[in-house]
Design a protein around this motif. Structure first.
Motif, short mmCIF file in Angstrom:
data_model
loop_
_atom_site.label_atom_id
_atom_site.label_comp_id
_atom_site.label_asym_id
_atom_site.label_seq_id
_atom_site.Cartn_x
_atom_site.Cartn_y
_atom_site.Cartn_z
N UNK A 50 -8.48 10.49 128.95
CA UNK A 50 -8.71 11.63 129.90
C UNK A 50 -9.22 10.82 131.06
N UNK A 51 -8.81 11.22 132.53
CA UNK A 51 -9.28 10.60 133.56
C UNK A 51 -10.80 10.88 133.82
N UNK A 52 -11.22 12.24 133.03
CA UNK A 52 -12.78 12.38 133.31
C UNK A 52 -13.65 11.57 132.32
N UNK A 53 -13.07 10.61 131.56
CA UNK A 53 -13.89 9.84 130.66
C UNK A 53 -14.22 8.67 131.87
N UNK A 54 -13.81 8.52 132.94
CA UNK A 54 -14.21 7.49 133.77
C UNK A 54 -14.67 7.97 135.08
N UNK A 55 -15.30 9.17 135.05
CA UNK A 55 -15.68 9.70 136.30
C UNK A 55 -16.79 8.98 137.06
N UNK A 56 -17.56 8.03 136.27
CA UNK A 56 -18.40 7.16 136.98
C UNK A 56 -17.70 5.87 137.60
N UNK A 57 -16.46 5.77 137.47
CA UNK A 57 -15.83 4.53 138.06
C UNK A 57 -14.88 4.77 139.33
N UNK A 58 -14.45 3.91 140.08
CA UNK A 58 -13.60 4.34 141.03
C UNK A 58 -12.28 4.29 140.70
N UNK A 59 -11.52 5.34 140.68
CA UNK A 59 -10.28 5.49 139.90
C UNK A 59 -9.20 5.59 141.14
N UNK A 60 -8.33 4.78 141.27
CA UNK A 60 -7.13 4.81 142.03
C UNK A 60 -5.93 5.17 141.29
N UNK A 61 -5.33 6.27 141.86
CA UNK A 61 -3.90 6.90 141.27
C UNK A 61 -2.91 6.52 142.16
N UNK A 62 -1.82 5.83 141.61
CA UNK A 62 -0.69 5.43 142.42
C UNK A 62 0.42 6.38 142.12
N UNK A 63 0.99 7.12 143.04
CA UNK A 63 2.06 8.00 142.96
C UNK A 63 3.54 7.27 142.67
N UNK A 64 4.84 7.78 142.30
CA UNK A 64 5.97 7.37 142.14
C UNK A 64 6.48 6.56 143.44
N UNK A 65 5.95 7.13 144.64
CA UNK A 65 6.21 6.36 146.00
C UNK A 65 5.43 5.35 146.46
N UNK A 66 4.55 4.94 145.29
CA UNK A 66 3.57 3.51 145.64
C UNK A 66 2.59 3.95 146.54
N UNK A 67 2.11 5.16 146.63
CA UNK A 67 0.92 5.63 147.46
C UNK A 67 -0.29 5.84 146.59
N UNK A 68 -1.37 4.89 146.91
CA UNK A 68 -2.48 5.28 145.96
C UNK A 68 -3.55 6.08 146.80
#
Length: 87
Positions: A50-68
């Motif tokens: 789950x993404x919330x397991x990493x709430x203390x990290x900098x998480x970058x999500x990239x969508x299907x269009x390549x936008x992060x």
């Protein structure tokens, strides 16, 4: 600096979507994950976190269009009307 993912953390679950973890660094506390077309049933459960397991990290999500986008967990909770257990 790009760090290759050699952990069991292969996917991040974000709401009803799966993102494939491409880069992870525990030294820099960063994760970069790319949106997939997979469902939860398509990925081995031991590789999905789950993404919330990493709430203390900098998480970058990239969508299907390549936008992060760098995830701000406080904003994420507000926008998705979720309760925060880490404030």
């Amino acid at each position: 600096m790009i760090i290759i993912n050699s952990t069991k953390i292969k996917y991040l679950k974000v709401m009803d979507k799966l993102y494939e973890v491409r880069d992870i660094s525990f030294y820099y506390q960063t994760i970069r994950a790319v949106e997939t077309d997979l469902s939860l049933d398509d990925a081995p459960i031991e590789e999905v976190f789950d993404i919330f397991d990493f709430k203390d990290m900098k998480v970058i999500l990239v969508n299907k269009k390549g936008q992060g986008k760098l995830i701000d967990f406080n904003e994420f909770f507000k926008n998705h009307k979720m309760k925060s257990d880490f404030h």
